[in-house]
Write an enzyme that holds these catalytic residues in place. Sequence first.
Site, PDB file in Angstrom:
ATOM      1  N   PRO A   1      27.655 -33.929 134.388  1.00 62.01           N
ATOM      2  CA  PRO A   1      26.440 -34.450 135.027  1.00 62.01           C
ATOM      3  C   PRO A   1      26.339 -34.209 136.527  1.00 62.01           C
ATOM      4  O   PRO A   1      25.424 -34.731 137.168  1.00 62.01           O
ATOM      5  CB  PRO A   1      26.523 -35.954 134.737  1.00 62.01           C
ATOM      6  N   GLY A   2      27.254 -33.461 137.119  1.00 56.80           N
ATOM      7  CA  GLY A   2      27.104 -33.052 138.495  1.00 56.80           C
ATOM      8  C   GLY A   2      27.960 -33.764 139.512  1.00 56.80           C
ATOM      9  O   GLY A   2      27.833 -33.505 140.718  1.00 56.80           O
ATOM     10  N   GLY A   3      28.870 -34.623 139.068  1.00 59.52           N
ATOM     11  CA  GLY A   3      29.718 -35.335 140.020  1.00 59.52           C
ATOM     12  C   GLY A   3      30.581 -34.396 140.846  1.00 59.52           C
ATOM     13  O   GLY A   3      30.688 -34.539 142.074  1.00 59.52           O
ATOM     14  N   LYS A   4      31.193 -33.417 140.180  1.00 61.98           N
ATOM     15  CA  LYS A   4      32.065 -32.489 140.904  1.00 61.98           C
ATOM     16  C   LYS A   4      31.245 -31.505 141.745  1.00 61.98           C
ATOM     17  O   LYS A   4      31.683 -31.089 142.820  1.00 61.98           O
ATOM     18  CB  LYS A   4      32.988 -31.768 139.924  1.00 61.98           C
TER      19      LYS A   4
ATOM     20  N   ASP B   1      25.018 -25.092 133.340  1.00 62.52           N
ATOM     21  CA  ASP B   1      25.165 -25.869 132.109  1.00 62.52           C
ATOM     22  C   ASP B   1      24.201 -25.298 131.087  1.00 62.52           C
ATOM     23  O   ASP B   1      23.119 -24.809 131.442  1.00 62.52           O
ATOM     24  CB  ASP B   1      24.895 -27.357 132.340  1.00 62.52           C
TER      25      ASP B   1
ATOM     26  N   ASP C   1      24.922 -20.235 128.979  1.00 69.96           N
ATOM     27  CA  ASP C   1      26.148 -20.431 128.211  1.00 69.96           C
ATOM     28  C   ASP C   1      27.298 -19.787 128.979  1.00 69.96           C
ATOM     29  O   ASP C   1      27.309 -18.571 129.193  1.00 69.96           O
ATOM     30  CB  ASP C   1      25.985 -19.793 126.837  1.00 69.96           C
TER      31      ASP C   1
ATOM     32  N   CYS D   1      39.966 -33.495 131.033  1.00 75.55           N
ATOM     33  CA  CYS D   1      40.311 -34.919 131.045  1.00 75.55           C
ATOM     34  C   CYS D   1      41.069 -35.247 129.763  1.00 75.55           C
ATOM     35  O   CYS D   1      40.767 -36.198 129.055  1.00 75.55           O
ATOM     36  CB  CYS D   1      39.078 -35.800 131.212  1.00 75.55           C
TER      37      CYS D   1
END
Length: 456
Positions: free
Chosen positions: A268-271, A289, A315, A387
Amino acid sequence: MAPRSSRSLPAKPGAAVRAAAAAVVARVLRARIEAEDALAAAEPDVAERDRALLAALVFGALRWHQRLEWQSARLLTKPLKQGQLELGALLRIGLLQLQEMRIPSHAAVSATVDAAALLGQRDAAPLVNAVLRRFQRERGSLDAALASDDEARFSHPRWLLEQLAHDWPNDWERICSANNLLPPMWLRVNERRTTRAEYLVRLRAAGFGARPDESVSTAIALDEPQPVEALPGFTAGDVSVQDVAAQRAAGFLDLAPGQRVLDACAAPGGKTGHILECCPGLDEVWALDRDAARLGRVRANLDRLGLSARLVRGDATDPKTWWDGRPFDRILLDAPCSAVGVIRRHPDIKVLRRPEDVARAVALQARLLRALWPLLAPGGRLVYATCSVLRSENDAQIAAFGAELESSEGPGTAQLSGCQSLPGDADGDGFYYACLLKPKALQPANVFTAQQPSPA
């Protein structure tokens, strides 16, 4: 089955939220959807004052699913019929309250019994009452019997226990224990707008206890989770919510002005946001994405931070459809994975994930590495991150790829191919990082036909 309206079927206070929680848990199991999505769909039908309790019941029932299921099976005189998922979920929610929540036992039992009628199972109310009362009488013997069943004792699926014990023979028990704890709320300070020291002052002035992390200069852990709207400067982009282990990604990239950076699998764009915060002089940042809706979340996060990147829908395993032919100096591959390193934040992983899901993730990770490596400039660096704590997705994956590795330093356990933090290390999630270096002597290998990126 959705709970019936409390207006058509009066019940004692608290019954409706328990019925709603049982319906959400049953939907997660039946439809195999993520708990957050099922919860979001149910919240509009629940009184606002009860939504925090709804979330606690749902996530608690999933966190302790294997243990609660084991207890329920021993307290029933005969098994439930196949398909009685709502009733089974309600029994587990009742048992959860008696063990893990600060709810008076008489209130928990009464409201849970009444919830059966709201689920359309009024005839099951005596059964719910009998099971919960029996648990209160027999809790001591049940607790003692837990020691003989690791699946119930650690509340993890057996396949995952076996894999953790294989990969981490000296650590698997503490991994499971950490997975069962409630996670802290970590913040990432936007160093373009403020300093961590200044933001800590603002937090304390607002009445929020907090502490900095020693290893990550942007990380702050709150003493108690808070709604993001209550955080000073959140709307203005002064701070974001991100686990301390995830915040290490930007440091592993070794960013410098003038670099061209690709954040593959960016949503979702945190990094992506952290990359832009860390190094204002970057030449260009691409956020890739394949899903348009998820790419919209990247845009929303960057808008809040007042930052911009080139958002590309495509992709990552098929660069010829979106790459423009110019190599990247840095690539972050936050690869799709089993996510078993973040179970404490997403306990539904315990009931949703299967061994075959891990095998599929391993195959996809290998395809992503092979596809993105040609896009990296000579002398460039690709940071592979998951993760997960499973070696097949981490050390074994990178060893099989065979690229030159930089020694990965940081909090966590040093591995043959990278750096692994386990759940609970430095109070963070389980994360793996490997820094892959492309030799400078190689010439850029543009093996694809250059094409303009698809618009986001």
